[in-house]
Design a protein around this motif. Structure first.
Motif, short mmCIF file in Angstrom:
data_model
loop_
_atom_site.label_atom_id
_atom_site.label_comp_id
_atom_site.label_asym_id
_atom_site.label_seq_id
_atom_site.Cartn_x
_atom_site.Cartn_y
_atom_site.Cartn_z
N GLY A 161 1.02 -1.26 0.05
CA GLY A 161 -0.10 0.08 0.21
C GLY A 161 0.54 1.63 0.30
O GLY A 161 0.62 2.65 0.40
N LEU A 162 1.61 1.40 -0.58
CA LEU A 162 2.86 2.61 -0.60
C LEU A 162 3.54 2.59 -2.34
O LEU A 162 4.30 1.15 -2.20
CB LEU A 162 3.57 1.98 0.83
CG LEU A 162 4.82 3.90 0.52
CD1 LEU A 162 4.45 5.21 0.94
CD2 LEU A 162 5.63 3.33 1.77
N ASN A 163 3.84 3.46 -2.37
CA ASN A 163 4.33 3.49 -3.58
C ASN A 163 5.29 4.37 -3.83
O ASN A 163 4.83 6.06 -3.63
CB ASN A 163 4.13 3.80 -5.18
CG ASN A 163 4.69 4.09 -5.87
OD1 ASN A 163 5.31 4.43 -6.60
ND2 ASN A 163 4.38 2.15 -7.13
N ILE A 164 6.09 4.70 -3.56
CA ILE A 164 7.61 5.80 -3.87
C ILE A 164 8.18 6.55 -5.35
O ILE A 164 9.43 5.60 -5.36
CB ILE A 164 8.49 6.08 -2.82
CG1 ILE A 164 7.25 5.70 -1.25
CG2 ILE A 164 9.16 7.21 -3.03
CD1 ILE A 164 8.70 5.83 -0.97
N THR A 165 7.76 7.31 -6.09
CA THR A 165 8.21 7.19 -7.41
C THR A 165 9.03 8.59 -7.22
O THR A 165 8.71 10.44 -7.17
CB THR A 165 7.16 7.18 -8.48
OG1 THR A 165 6.77 5.76 -7.99
CG2 THR A 165 8.03 6.90 -9.62
N ALA A 166 10.40 8.76 -7.72
CA ALA A 166 10.68 10.02 -8.43
C ALA A 166 10.78 10.49 -9.55
O ALA A 166 11.24 9.53 -10.11
CB ALA A 166 11.84 9.61 -7.15
N PHE A 167 10.69 11.60 -9.97
CA PHE A 167 11.12 12.30 -11.58
C PHE A 167 11.63 13.16 -11.85
O PHE A 167 11.42 14.59 -11.14
CB PHE A 167 9.24 11.73 -11.64
CG PHE A 167 10.04 12.66 -13.75
CD1 PHE A 167 9.99 11.52 -14.54
CD2 PHE A 167 10.12 14.24 -13.89
CE1 PHE A 167 10.52 12.35 -15.71
CE2 PHE A 167 9.60 14.28 -15.41
CZ PHE A 167 9.76 13.39 -16.27
#
Length: 477
Positions: A433-439
């Motif tokens: 239940g956790l998603n960390i996405t960097a751009f």
């Protein structure tokens, strides 16, 4: 007439009211934009992006994967929408609105995308939230779609008219059934090719490596390959036994989302990278590990073992313009159990180097090839059954975390400068239940954090902990 790949179809098959397969971007723009301006831009540019004008056509009885066909009733008024925050809208109010929009499933009777122009944001800014279905595009391809609406200067020269493209109209039922029969005949060959290439690496393939007997079978197959003088002789780096510990953000996700975002200066991340001789990606992964560690400590839930993170890897070539999903998932330890930030960075660096070496040597397209070897009707049942089982048993991974490099020059939408571009990604029962996405964009790393609302209600704490984690690493230089 393009058919969904088996991997594309998986993103349709697992979707439920709680497992929603939307990928999106939140663009923060300088100044105000009218809906008329935006609609005009989208009308002009959408012709260059095939998925924006195509809807899905199912094959009768679900015997094969659906097709993408031209939407003869394509209506921009349906896809481009407008709303406003109570002015002056804060970032947290914006994030709450995005979380509500992101949790809604897309209507499969239309092309699988929606765009929301959001007014009322404080500081003379406008937000643009654009979501697409993961069946139509992967994360990197989604960034390319968004780029189609962006310019390198505020007042670009009018683009030359694109050549007319023959539309993909719906095939006749008889034609679809003939294609289905041919595909079913080819399934065994696909499966044989997958098994021949992948059996020696079963203990190196995420998820599969945990099956009983996978190690014994793959070691025997590698020995046979060596004795027969086949293969290139290179040994794939071993994968340590990774068992995902229980955390508060694992288990069946709810139908509701939380979203938070934060910007980190790219030059400061590079300072850390240069000081320790690691990569930008290593630093970003360490920041994620540090933030999650602190959150788990807050909730008295820090496991003694490392977490297991899923890290998406793109399979796209530099000149690859094919739509659909070209991505694989690697798994790695995320050493949240290590108290020292320096030691945590080195542990993450070693783990990421290991999966990069494996990615270069192991069959990276294993998931796609295996999917293509299964009949479509069985694949749909298997996907749903697997997700149901995972939701009730031990999770294969704890969370998803990724870092996508982006352009380091300013971009413009309808003449307004793009200030930040935040990814808004996917959470599921299987991935946590956790998603960390960097751009990264124009000197900043924009991080989007998506979470299940009931599992991580205080998602903004994680955004703050990412900033604290960067300060902590800088203090070691």
């Amino acid at each position: 007439m393009r058919q969904l790949s088996a991997l594309d179809a998986q993103f349709l098959n697992f979707e439920t009211d709680t497992n929603v397969a939307n990928v999106a971007g939140l663009s923060i723009l300088e100044g105000e934009i009218s809906r008329d301006e935006l609609v005009s831009l989208v009308r002009q540019r959408s012709a260059m992006v095939a998925p924006l004008r195509q809807r899905m056509l199912p094959v009768p009885f679900g015997l094969d994967h659906p097709y993408w066909v031209q939407d003869e009733a394509f209506d921009l008024d349906y896809h481009v929408r407008e709303l406003a925050l109570p002015a002056p809208g804060s970032d947290r109010q914006l994030a709450a609105q995005v979380a509500r929009l992101h949790a809604r499933r897309l209507d499969r009777r239309h092309p699988l995308w929606e765009m929301y122009l959001i007014h009322g944001l404080a500081g003379d800014r406008t937000a643009l939230y654009t979501k697409l279905h993961h069946a139509a595009i992967d994360g990197l391809g989604g960034a390319d779609v968004l780029a189609a609406f962006m310019d390198l200067e505020p007042n670009p020269k009018p683009q030359a008219r694109e050549p007319d493209v023959e539309p993909d109209f719906a095939p006749e039922t008889a034609e679809m059934l003939v294609r289905t029969a041919a595909r079913l005949a080819a399934n065994p060959a696909h499966l044989v090719r997958f098994l021949a290439a992948a059996v020696p690496y079963l203990d190196q393939i995420p998820f599969v490596s945990g099956l009983p007997g996978a190690g014994t079978v793959s070691r025997a197959a590698r020995g046979l390959v060596r004795r027969l003088g086949l293969g290139d002789g290179q040994e794939v780096p071993g994968l340590p036994k990774l068992a995902a510990p229980r955390t508060p953000f694992n288990g069946p996700v709810s139908a509701h989302r939380r979203f938070a975002f934060v910007e980190l200066p790219l030059d400061e991340v590079k300072q850390v990278k240069n000081a320790f001789g690691v990569t930008v990606n290593d630093v970003v992964m360490t920041l994620g590990a540090s933030a999650v560690r602190r959150w788990l400590i807050d909730h008295d839930a820090l496991p003694e073992e490392p977490l297991v993170a899923g890290v998406p890897f793109s399979l796209r070539g530099v000149d690859d313009t094919e739509h659909g999903n070209q991505v694989t998932l690697m798994i790695t330890s995320l050493d949240t159990q290590i108290p020292g930030p320096r030691e945590r960075l080195w542990a993450v660096h070693e783990a990421m180097q290991r999966i990069k070496d494996r990615f270069n040597l192991a069959p990276a397209r294993w998931l796609r090839h295996l999917s293509e070897g299964m009949p479509a009707a069985l694949t749909g049942l298997a996907d749903r059954a697997a997700f149901g089982l995972v939701a009730q048993t031990a999770p294969p991974i704890n969370l998803l975390i990724s870092n996508i490099p982006g352009p380091q020059i300013p971009l413009y939408v309808c003449g307004r400068r793009l200030l930040a571009q935040y990814p808004v990604s996917v959470i599921t029962d299987a991935s946590g239940g956790l998603n960390i996405t960097a751009f990264s964009y124009n000197g900043q790393i924009s991080v989007g954090i998506v979470a299940c609302r009931t599992m991580v209600p205080d998602v903004w704490n994680l955004a703050g902990y990412l900033q604290d984690a960067l300060e902590e690493l800088k203090s070691l230089i």
